[in-house]
Motif scaffolding. Sequence first.
Motif, PDB file in Angstrom:
ATOM      1  N   HIS A 335      -0.904   5.567  -6.241  1.00 48.97           N
ATOM      2  CA  HIS A 335      -0.952   4.128  -5.941  1.00 48.97           C
ATOM      3  C   HIS A 335       0.091   3.457  -6.821  1.00 48.97           C
ATOM      4  N   LYS A 336       0.954   2.651  -6.212  1.00 52.79           N
ATOM      5  CA  LYS A 336       1.992   1.994  -7.000  1.00 52.79           C
ATOM      6  C   LYS A 336       2.123   0.528  -6.609  1.00 52.79           C
ATOM      7  N   LYS A 337       2.301  -0.319  -7.616  1.00 56.35           N
ATOM      8  CA  LYS A 337       2.571  -1.732  -7.386  1.00 56.35           C
ATOM      9  C   LYS A 337       4.083  -1.942  -7.368  1.00 56.35           C
ATOM     10  N   ILE A 338       4.570  -2.582  -6.293  1.00 52.74           N
ATOM     11  CA  ILE A 338       6.003  -2.815  -6.134  1.00 52.74           C
ATOM     12  C   ILE A 338       6.317  -4.248  -6.548  1.00 52.74           C
ATOM     13  N   LYS A 339       7.174  -4.390  -7.532  1.00 54.12           N
ATOM     14  CA  LYS A 339       7.464  -5.708  -8.096  1.00 54.12           C
ATOM     15  C   LYS A 339       8.830  -6.216  -7.654  1.00 54.12           C
ATOM     16  N   MET A 340       8.904  -7.522  -7.432  1.00 52.19           N
ATOM     17  CA  MET A 340      10.156  -8.144  -7.010  1.00 52.19           C
ATOM     18  C   MET A 340      11.161  -8.144  -8.161  1.00 52.19           C
ATOM     19  N   LEU A 341      12.434  -8.058  -7.773  1.00 50.00           N
ATOM     20  CA  LEU A 341      13.508  -7.986  -8.750  1.00 50.00           C
ATOM     21  C   LEU A 341      14.173  -9.339  -8.989  1.00 50.00           C
ATOM     22  N   ASN A 342      13.844 -10.330  -8.114  1.00 46.15           N
ATOM     23  CA  ASN A 342      14.471 -11.653  -8.218  1.00 46.15           C
ATOM     24  C   ASN A 342      13.478 -12.754  -7.851  1.00 46.15           C
ATOM     25  N   ASP A 343      13.886 -14.009  -8.115  1.00 45.90           N
ATOM     26  CA  ASP A 343      13.111 -15.187  -7.718  1.00 45.90           C
ATOM     27  C   ASP A 343      13.628 -15.703  -6.386  1.00 45.90           C
ATOM     28  N   GLY A 344      12.770 -16.464  -5.687  1.00 42.58           N
ATOM     29  CA  GLY A 344      13.220 -17.149  -4.481  1.00 42.58           C
ATOM     30  C   GLY A 344      12.114 -17.312  -3.462  1.00 42.58           C
ATOM     31  N   LYS A 375      -6.046   7.189   4.596  1.00 46.99           N
ATOM     32  CA  LYS A 375      -6.052   6.422   3.348  1.00 46.99           C
ATOM     33  C   LYS A 375      -4.720   5.742   3.083  1.00 46.99           C
ATOM     34  N   ALA A 376      -3.646   6.289   3.638  1.00 49.21           N
ATOM     35  CA  ALA A 376      -2.293   5.841   3.305  1.00 49.21           C
ATOM     36  C   ALA A 376      -2.002   4.462   3.870  1.00 49.21           C
ATOM     37  N   GLY A 377      -1.128   3.733   3.172  1.00 46.51           N
ATOM     38  CA  GLY A 377      -0.729   2.443   3.704  1.00 46.51           C
ATOM     39  C   GLY A 377      -0.207   1.487   2.654  1.00 46.51           C
ATOM     40  N   ILE A 378      -0.162   0.222   3.050  1.00 47.75           N
ATOM     41  CA  ILE A 378       0.475  -0.831   2.258  1.00 47.75           C
ATOM     42  C   ILE A 378      -0.411  -2.073   2.220  1.00 47.75           C
ATOM     43  N   ILE A 379      -0.505  -2.692   1.073  1.00 42.74           N
ATOM     44  CA  ILE A 379      -1.022  -4.062   0.976  1.00 42.74           C
ATOM     45  C   ILE A 379       0.179  -4.955   0.690  1.00 42.74           C
ATOM     46  N   PHE A 380       0.502  -5.812   1.648  1.00 41.66           N
ATOM     47  CA  PHE A 380       1.668  -6.694   1.542  1.00 41.66           C
ATOM     48  C   PHE A 380       1.156  -8.087   1.190  1.00 41.66           C
ATOM     49  N   ASN A 381       1.499  -8.565   0.007  1.00 43.49           N
ATOM     50  CA  ASN A 381       0.804  -9.716  -0.566  1.00 43.49           C
ATOM     51  C   ASN A 381       1.339 -11.086  -0.187  1.00 43.49           C
ATOM     52  N   TYR A 382       2.534 -11.161   0.382  1.00 43.79           N
ATOM     53  CA  TYR A 382       3.162 -12.464   0.604  1.00 43.79           C
ATOM     54  C   TYR A 382       3.563 -12.647   2.060  1.00 43.79           C
ATOM     55  N   LYS A 383       3.855 -13.913   2.408  1.00 43.19           N
ATOM     56  CA  LYS A 383       4.241 -14.288   3.765  1.00 43.19           C
ATOM     57  C   LYS A 383       5.591 -15.012   3.745  1.00 43.19           C
ATOM     58  N   LEU A 384       6.192 -15.137   4.914  1.00 43.66           N
ATOM     59  CA  LEU A 384       7.424 -15.902   5.044  1.00 43.66           C
ATOM     60  C   LEU A 384       7.228 -17.316   4.503  1.00 43.66           C
ATOM     61  N   GLY A 385       8.195 -17.779   3.744  1.00 46.49           N
ATOM     62  CA  GLY A 385       8.131 -19.126   3.177  1.00 46.49           C
ATOM     63  C   GLY A 385       7.503 -19.197   1.807  1.00 46.49           C
ATOM     64  N   ASP A 386       6.837 -18.106   1.371  1.00 47.82           N
ATOM     65  CA  ASP A 386       6.193 -18.116   0.061  1.00 47.82           C
ATOM     66  C   ASP A 386       7.227 -18.081  -1.064  1.00 47.82           C
ATOM     67  N   VAL A 393       4.090  -8.905  -7.786  1.00 43.44           N
ATOM     68  CA  VAL A 393       3.793  -7.710  -6.989  1.00 43.44           C
ATOM     69  C   VAL A 393       3.875  -8.071  -5.510  1.00 43.44           C
ATOM     70  N   ILE A 394       4.976  -7.694  -4.856  1.00 40.41           N
ATOM     71  CA  ILE A 394       5.150  -7.992  -3.438  1.00 40.41           C
ATOM     72  C   ILE A 394       4.249  -7.119  -2.582  1.00 40.41           C
ATOM     73  N   ALA A 395       4.005  -5.903  -3.034  1.00 43.88           N
ATOM     74  CA  ALA A 395       3.193  -4.983  -2.239  1.00 43.88           C
ATOM     75  C   ALA A 395       2.604  -3.895  -3.122  1.00 43.88           C
ATOM     76  N   GLU A 396       1.532  -3.270  -2.612  1.00 37.06           N
ATOM     77  CA  GLU A 396       0.968  -2.066  -3.216  1.00 37.06           C
ATOM     78  C   GLU A 396       1.002  -0.973  -2.159  1.00 37.06           C
ATOM     79  N   VAL A 397       1.359   0.246  -2.578  1.00 35.65           N
ATOM     80  CA  VAL A 397       1.471   1.344  -1.630  1.00 35.65           C
ATOM     81  C   VAL A 397       0.552   2.496  -2.054  1.00 35.65           C
ATOM     82  N   PHE A 398       0.059   3.226  -1.046  1.00 40.73           N
ATOM     83  CA  PHE A 398      -0.926   4.278  -1.266  1.00 40.73           C
ATOM     84  C   PHE A 398      -0.535   5.523  -0.483  1.00 40.73           C
ATOM     85  N   SER A 399      -0.536   6.670  -1.144  1.00 40.89           N
ATOM     86  CA  SER A 399      -0.214   7.929  -0.477  1.00 40.89           C
ATOM     87  C   SER A 399      -0.674   9.096  -1.340  1.00 40.89           C
ATOM     88  N   ASP A 400      -0.818  10.264  -0.723  1.00 39.85           N
ATOM     89  CA  ASP A 400      -1.117  11.483  -1.467  1.00 39.85           C
ATOM     90  C   ASP A 400       0.153  12.176  -1.937  1.00 39.85           C
TER      91      ASP A 400
END
Length: 434
Positions: A335-344, A375-386, A393-400
């Motif tokens: 399980h990994k949290k994917i973090k944004m590299l920039n603002d905007g 079990k595999a997949g993505i939690i995508f935390n944000y929407k267009l315009g946010d 953390v823009i997303a969390e990903v899950f895999s074996d």
Amino acid sequence: MNTIEIIRKKRDNHSLTKEEIEFLISAYTKGKIPDYQFSAFLMAAFLNGLNKNETAALTEAMLYSGKVVDLSSIKGVKVDKHSTGGVGDKTSLIIAPIAAAAGVYVPMISGRGLGHTGGTLDKLESIPGFRTNLNLTEYKNVLKKTGAVLIGPTKEIAPADKLIYSIRDVTATVESIPLITGSIMSKKLAEGIDALVLDVKTGNGAFMREMKDAEQLAYSLYNTAKAFGKKCVAFITDMNQPLGNYIGNWLEVYESIQVLRDGKKNDLTELSLILAGAMIYLGKKAETFEDGIEKAITLLNSGKAFDKFLELVKVQGGDISYIKNPDRYPKSRYHKKIKMLNDGFISFIDTYEIGMAAIDLGAGRLKKEDKIDPKAGIIFNYKLGDKIYKGDVIAEVFSDSNEKINLAEKRILNSIKLSERKTKIPALVKQIIN
């Protein structure tokens, strides 16, 4: 008839007769035509198209490749919904129990994942014990008992579609309006419905990326339904970002529980209520479409829709302990949290790439015989315009597989564009055809 001559005829952009199309579908369903020849026909049809008469012949041949269910013994209007597929689209799991709780009968024959999109059957089968392979007797009994039933194409119902559906997925012939029309309508007409709600997706995560193509498909499906005497309403809806926040089979069941039980409100909830309202209206349990939506809201807020979901899962063999306590479900090894590299502000999401990232993680198929990791997949935390900041953390990903995690992370980060100012957010419902 000569299979090679029929393939050559369509390859050279000539129209096929009804008899030629019936021969192809019948022979392939009976195993008399090998996959490689039927794949050649699919590609020829994909590249050169099928006209209105060919599309009707294809739909009819697929429809009568098996039994057409007679549900006249069940008194009441039978209404189904079909979506053309998108990333994170799990509305069937939400609207079927809502409509059934309103007293509408919902006989739903669904499909598996196609290309970058998930499939309702794969999502349902992520629930331990859930049976989607009911026979016709069981299909009718479950519908009578619970008011809804969710199964896949069987040897009895649209067997041609089950075969063709899987081979289209792995031969790059998914995005064809005639083939999509034949696939959808053969199943829907075979299942014994009186009315149909259509959700045709458009945008960068849809098969019909352009609005004009989505309109063409919506009218093709709508007109086919009307030609067979079925009431119909079609919605063209946005797929320029994932629907909801969860992508992947069990993850999408989990988000459906959040909507049905916990009152989660987002674009998934909004669209589900619109579609359920249309089903309730066509099912004659509401005087107007708007009244149907209000009834859907009431059933969702009262908990009756979630109770109906529990009943449906239990009757089809699913272990409802996982629905009541979803945190009990097995976890992915990584399980990994994917973090944004920039603002905007988020100005663009390549939804196709998000869907492909989910497949990278194991949530979909690249080949016909591939097994899905529920079990595999993505939690995508944000929407267009946010508004988003570096380190969020823009997303969390899950895999074996840790290797798959790294591959998905690159896809997800490359799929997002930021701007200094907030951009216009696309409308969720773009057009209604009724």
